[in-house]
Design a protein around this motif. Structure first.
Motif, PDB file in Angstrom:
ATOM      1  N   LYS A  62       0.827  -1.211   0.000  1.00 20.26           N
ATOM      2  CA  LYS A  62       0.000   0.000   0.000  1.00 20.26           C
ATOM      3  C   LYS A  62       0.855   1.251   0.000  1.00 20.26           C
ATOM      4  O   LYS A  62       0.370   2.333  -0.322  1.00 20.26           O
ATOM      5  CB  LYS A  62      -0.882   0.020   1.248  1.00 20.26           C
ATOM      6  N   ASN A  63       2.103   1.111   0.450  1.00 15.39           N
ATOM      7  CA  ASN A  63       2.947   2.291   0.578  1.00 15.39           C
ATOM      8  C   ASN A  63       4.408   1.871   0.471  1.00 15.39           C
ATOM      9  O   ASN A  63       4.794   0.857   1.064  1.00 15.39           O
ATOM     10  CB  ASN A  63       2.696   2.924   1.956  1.00 15.39           C
ATOM     11  N   ILE A  64       5.175   2.582  -0.336  1.00 13.22           N
ATOM     12  CA  ILE A  64       6.626   2.365  -0.403  1.00 13.22           C
ATOM     13  C   ILE A  64       7.256   3.735  -0.600  1.00 13.22           C
ATOM     14  O   ILE A  64       6.807   4.506  -1.459  1.00 13.22           O
ATOM     15  CB  ILE A  64       7.023   1.348  -1.500  1.00 13.22           C
ATOM     16  N   ALA A  65       8.255   4.049   0.220  1.00 14.73           N
ATOM     17  CA  ALA A  65       8.893   5.369   0.103  1.00 14.73           C
ATOM     18  C   ALA A  65      10.334   5.324   0.578  1.00 14.73           C
ATOM     19  O   ALA A  65      10.683   4.562   1.478  1.00 14.73           O
ATOM     20  CB  ALA A  65       8.115   6.402   0.912  1.00 14.73           C
ATOM     21  N   VAL A  66      11.142   6.172  -0.068  1.00 18.10           N
ATOM     22  CA  VAL A  66      12.555   6.341   0.274  1.00 18.10           C
ATOM     23  C   VAL A  66      12.747   7.823   0.551  1.00 18.10           C
ATOM     24  O   VAL A  66      12.157   8.667  -0.158  1.00 18.10           O
ATOM     25  CB  VAL A  66      13.443   5.883  -0.911  1.00 18.10           C
ATOM     26  N   CYS A  67      13.537   8.180   1.557  1.00 25.92           N
ATOM     27  CA  CYS A  67      13.694   9.607   1.875  1.00 25.92           C
ATOM     28  C   CYS A  67      14.292  10.327   0.660  1.00 25.92           C
ATOM     29  O   CYS A  67      15.087   9.751  -0.096  1.00 25.92           O
ATOM     30  CB  CYS A  67      14.465   9.838   3.161  1.00 25.92           C
ATOM     31  N   GLY A  74      18.741   2.958  -5.998  1.00 27.67           N
ATOM     32  CA  GLY A  74      18.471   1.516  -5.926  1.00 27.67           C
ATOM     33  C   GLY A  74      17.806   1.051  -4.642  1.00 27.67           C
ATOM     34  O   GLY A  74      17.508  -0.137  -4.492  1.00 27.67           O
ATOM     35  N   ILE A  75      17.532   1.989  -3.704  1.00 26.06           N
ATOM     36  CA  ILE A  75      16.953   1.565  -2.413  1.00 26.06           C
ATOM     37  C   ILE A  75      15.489   1.134  -2.585  1.00 26.06           C
ATOM     38  O   ILE A  75      15.063   0.119  -2.031  1.00 26.06           O
ATOM     39  CB  ILE A  75      17.076   2.697  -1.366  1.00 26.06           C
ATOM     40  N   GLY A  76      14.737   1.876  -3.395  1.00 28.03           N
ATOM     41  CA  GLY A  76      13.331   1.528  -3.617  1.00 28.03           C
ATOM     42  C   GLY A  76      13.194   0.131  -4.200  1.00 28.03           C
ATOM     43  O   GLY A  76      12.327  -0.651  -3.791  1.00 28.03           O
ATOM     44  N   LYS A  77      14.063  -0.186  -5.147  1.00 26.64           N
ATOM     45  CA  LYS A  77      14.029  -1.520  -5.767  1.00 26.64           C
ATOM     46  C   LYS A  77      14.325  -2.597  -4.716  1.00 26.64           C
ATOM     47  O   LYS A  77      13.635  -3.612  -4.649  1.00 26.64           O
ATOM     48  CB  LYS A  77      15.055  -1.573  -6.892  1.00 26.64           C
ATOM     49  N   LYS A  78      15.319  -2.337  -3.853  1.00 23.29           N
ATOM     50  CA  LYS A  78      15.647  -3.306  -2.790  1.00 23.29           C
ATOM     51  C   LYS A  78      14.459  -3.499  -1.852  1.00 23.29           C
ATOM     52  O   LYS A  78      14.154  -4.619  -1.443  1.00 23.29           O
ATOM     53  CB  LYS A  78      16.851  -2.808  -1.964  1.00 23.29           C
ATOM     54  N   LEU A 107       5.900   3.735 -12.049  1.00 27.63           N
ATOM     55  CA  LEU A 107       5.431   2.740 -13.023  1.00 27.63           C
ATOM     56  C   LEU A 107       6.618   2.054 -13.693  1.00 27.63           C
ATOM     57  O   LEU A 107       6.578   0.848 -13.974  1.00 27.63           O
ATOM     58  CB  LEU A 107       4.522   3.406 -14.068  1.00 27.63           C
ATOM     59  N   ALA A 108       7.709   2.822 -13.908  1.00 30.67           N
ATOM     60  CA  ALA A 108       8.923   2.227 -14.490  1.00 30.67           C
ATOM     61  C   ALA A 108       9.517   1.207 -13.521  1.00 30.67           C
ATOM     62  O   ALA A 108       9.817   0.069 -13.906  1.00 30.67           O
ATOM     63  CB  ALA A 108       9.930   3.335 -14.813  1.00 30.67           C
ATOM     64  N   LEU A 109       9.663   1.609 -12.272  1.00 28.50           N
ATOM     65  CA  LEU A 109      10.243   0.709 -11.264  1.00 28.50           C
ATOM     66  C   LEU A 109       9.443  -0.598 -11.157  1.00 28.50           C
ATOM     67  O   LEU A 109      10.012  -1.688 -11.193  1.00 28.50           O
ATOM     68  CB  LEU A 109      10.278   1.434  -9.904  1.00 28.50           C
TER      69      LEU A 109
HETATM   70  N1  ACO Z   1      11.888   6.301 -16.654  1.00 31.17           N
HETATM   71  C1  ACO Z   1      12.468   5.071 -16.635  1.00 31.17           C
HETATM   72  N2  ACO Z   1      12.905   4.466 -15.516  1.00 31.17           N
HETATM   73  C2  ACO Z   1      12.756   5.139 -14.369  1.00 31.17           C
HETATM   74  C3  ACO Z   1      12.172   6.409 -14.289  1.00 31.17           C
HETATM   75  C4  ACO Z   1      11.728   6.999 -15.512  1.00 31.17           C
HETATM   76  N3  ACO Z   1      11.161   8.213 -15.542  1.00 31.17           N
HETATM   77  N4  ACO Z   1      12.173   6.793 -12.992  1.00 31.17           N
HETATM   78  C5  ACO Z   1      12.698   5.790 -12.276  1.00 31.17           C
HETATM   79  N5  ACO Z   1      13.057   4.807 -13.114  1.00 31.17           N
HETATM   80  C6  ACO Z   1      13.678   3.537 -12.789  1.00 31.17           C
HETATM   81  C7  ACO Z   1      15.148   3.716 -12.417  1.00 31.17           C
HETATM   82  O1  ACO Z   1      15.930   3.749 -13.585  1.00 31.17           O
HETATM   83  C8  ACO Z   1      15.384   2.483 -11.582  1.00 31.17           C
HETATM   84  O2  ACO Z   1      15.516   1.326 -12.380  1.00 31.17           O
HETATM   85  P1  ACO Z   1      16.939   0.554 -12.541  1.00 31.17           P
HETATM   86  O3  ACO Z   1      17.196  -0.074 -11.205  1.00 31.17           O
HETATM   87  O4  ACO Z   1      16.684  -0.436 -13.626  1.00 31.17           O
HETATM   88  O5  ACO Z   1      17.913   1.633 -12.886  1.00 31.17           O
HETATM   89  C9  ACO Z   1      14.065   2.386 -10.840  1.00 31.17           C
HETATM   90  O6  ACO Z   1      13.061   2.954 -11.654  1.00 31.17           O
HETATM   91  C10 ACO Z   1      14.087   3.230  -9.551  1.00 31.17           C
HETATM   92  O7  ACO Z   1      14.808   2.537  -8.679  1.00 31.17           O
HETATM   93  P2  ACO Z   1      15.321   3.074  -7.276  1.00 31.17           P
HETATM   94  O8  ACO Z   1      16.522   3.958  -7.369  1.00 31.17           O
HETATM   95  O9  ACO Z   1      15.444   1.829  -6.477  1.00 31.17           O
HETATM   96  O10 ACO Z   1      14.120   3.974  -6.740  1.00 31.17           O
HETATM   97  P3  ACO Z   1      14.072   4.868  -5.412  1.00 31.17           P
HETATM   98  O11 ACO Z   1      15.087   4.453  -4.416  1.00 31.17           O
HETATM   99  O12 ACO Z   1      14.040   6.302  -5.803  1.00 31.17           O
HETATM  100  O13 ACO Z   1      12.640   4.467  -4.845  1.00 31.17           O
HETATM  101  C11 ACO Z   1      10.379   5.274  -4.817  1.00 31.17           C
HETATM  102  C12 ACO Z   1      11.485   4.579  -5.641  1.00 31.17           C
HETATM  103  C13 ACO Z   1      10.054   4.418  -3.606  1.00 31.17           C
HETATM  104  C14 ACO Z   1       9.138   5.393  -5.708  1.00 31.17           C
HETATM  105  C15 ACO Z   1      10.909   6.680  -4.374  1.00 31.17           C
HETATM  106  O14 ACO Z   1      11.241   7.435  -5.498  1.00 31.17           O
HETATM  107  C16 ACO Z   1       9.950   7.456  -3.503  1.00 31.17           C
HETATM  108  O15 ACO Z   1       9.965   7.316  -2.283  1.00 31.17           O
HETATM  109  N6  ACO Z   1       9.090   8.306  -4.126  1.00 31.17           N
HETATM  110  C17 ACO Z   1       8.129   9.119  -3.358  1.00 31.17           C
HETATM  111  C18 ACO Z   1       7.055   8.249  -2.764  1.00 31.17           C
HETATM  112  C19 ACO Z   1       6.263   7.452  -3.824  1.00 31.17           C
HETATM  113  O16 ACO Z   1       5.866   7.987  -4.856  1.00 31.17           O
HETATM  114  N7  ACO Z   1       6.025   6.150  -3.541  1.00 31.17           N
HETATM  115  C20 ACO Z   1       5.244   5.257  -4.391  1.00 31.17           C
HETATM  116  C21 ACO Z   1       3.777   5.599  -4.332  1.00 31.17           C
HETATM  117  S1  ACO Z   1       2.744   4.238  -4.863  1.00 31.17           S
HETATM  118  C22 ACO Z   1       2.706   3.230  -3.542  1.00 31.17           C
HETATM  119  O17 ACO Z   1       3.198   3.545  -2.484  1.00 31.17           O
HETATM  120  C23 ACO Z   1       2.084   1.872  -3.703  1.00 31.17           C
END
Ligand code: ACO
Ligand code: ACO
Length: 150
Positions: A62-67, A74-78, A107-109
């Motif tokens: 329901k919720n995923i977030a990284v500061c 890469g933290i969100g992916k982990k 959506l990309a992640l």
């Molecule tokens: N186009 C293509 N790929 C993208 C794009 C884009 N515009 N943006 C991100 N990506 C890809 C990255 O390239 C990466 O993929 P890779 O590992 O193949 O390079 C991946 O998506 C992102 O990976 P991370 O670095 O692990 O992401 P991050 O640590 O930033 O965490 C998160 C992602 C959790 C969404 C973070 O940005 C965040 O906290 N955002 C604010 C809160 C939020 O929106 N949360 C999700 C709401 S929906 C829900 O909670 C169910």
């Protein structure tokens, strides 16, 4: 980075949870129904996710977030991969996510982690949130549902 379950006597990291979902009311409701996990480093909590069972087979993140200062490393992916591992070890075989039509990076992640789009709930964010949500210059109106068999 260490990922662990939040204990019942600990305060959830609302600053992070509200990055993913601006409704404190909804956040409190699903935290009460599910399990909250946090990612910690020496300087404190840097990430969070909440998983909630929907049926005997299906669980939803329901919720995923990284500061903000640690995003894009890469933290969100982990965190997402850990959430899938937790769900699988708890016996679930379908993992769902709902996100906004405007959440391009999210959506990309999710798709890079294998999720497929399974549906759209039209106007979900218009009907359930009091404020207009804007991201990437796009109004967030519809919820995109994604699913992964685990
Ligand atoms: N186009 C293509 N790929 C993208 C794009 C884009 N515009 N943006 C991100 N990506 C890809 C990255 O390239 C990466 O993929 P890779 O590992 O193949 O390079 C991946 O998506 C992102 O990976 P991370 O670095 O692990 O992401 P991050 O640590 O930033 O965490 C998160 C992602 C959790 C969404 C973070 O940005 C965040 O906290 N955002 C604010 C809160 C939020 O929106 N949360 C999700 C709401 S929906 C829900 O909670 C169910
Ligand atoms: N995140 C957020 N916004 C984005 C992103 C992104 N990853 N990528 C593009 N945008 C936004 C831009 O910011 C811009 O918005 P803005 O005007 O508010 O700043 C808009 O999308 C893009 O605008 P243009 O610069 O006008 O786009 P462009 O001239 O590049 O044309 C097109 C777009 C036609 C898709 C071009 O890139 C292209 O020919 N791509 C290859 C062919 C293709 O894929 N065509 C579409 C296939 S589907 C079909 O044909 C029906």
């Amino acid at each position: 980075m260490k990922i662990r379950k939040l204990q019942h006597d600990e305060v959830p990291p609302y600053d992070l949870l509200l990055l993913a979902d601006p409704s404190r009311e909804l956040v409190e409701a699903y935290i009460a129904e599910g399990e909250c996990y946090i990612a910690e480093e020496k300087d404190g909590i840097i990430g969070v996710f909440v998983i909630v069972p929907l049926t005997k087979e299906t669980v939803e993140i329901k919720n995923i977030a990284v500061c903000e200062d640690k995003q894009g490393r890469g933290i969100g992916k982990k965190l997402l991969l850990e959430a899938i591992k937790v769900a699988k070890s708890n016996g679930y075989n379908i993992f769902e996510i709902g996100t906004g039509n405007s959440s391009i990076g999210q959506l990309a992640l999710y798709q890079k982690c294998g999720f497929r789009i399974s549906g759209v709930i039209k106007d979900f964010f218009v009907q359930h949130y009091d404020t207009v949500i804007m991201e990437n210059g796009i109004q967030c109106k519809d919820m995109i549902r994604l699913r992964l068999e685990i």
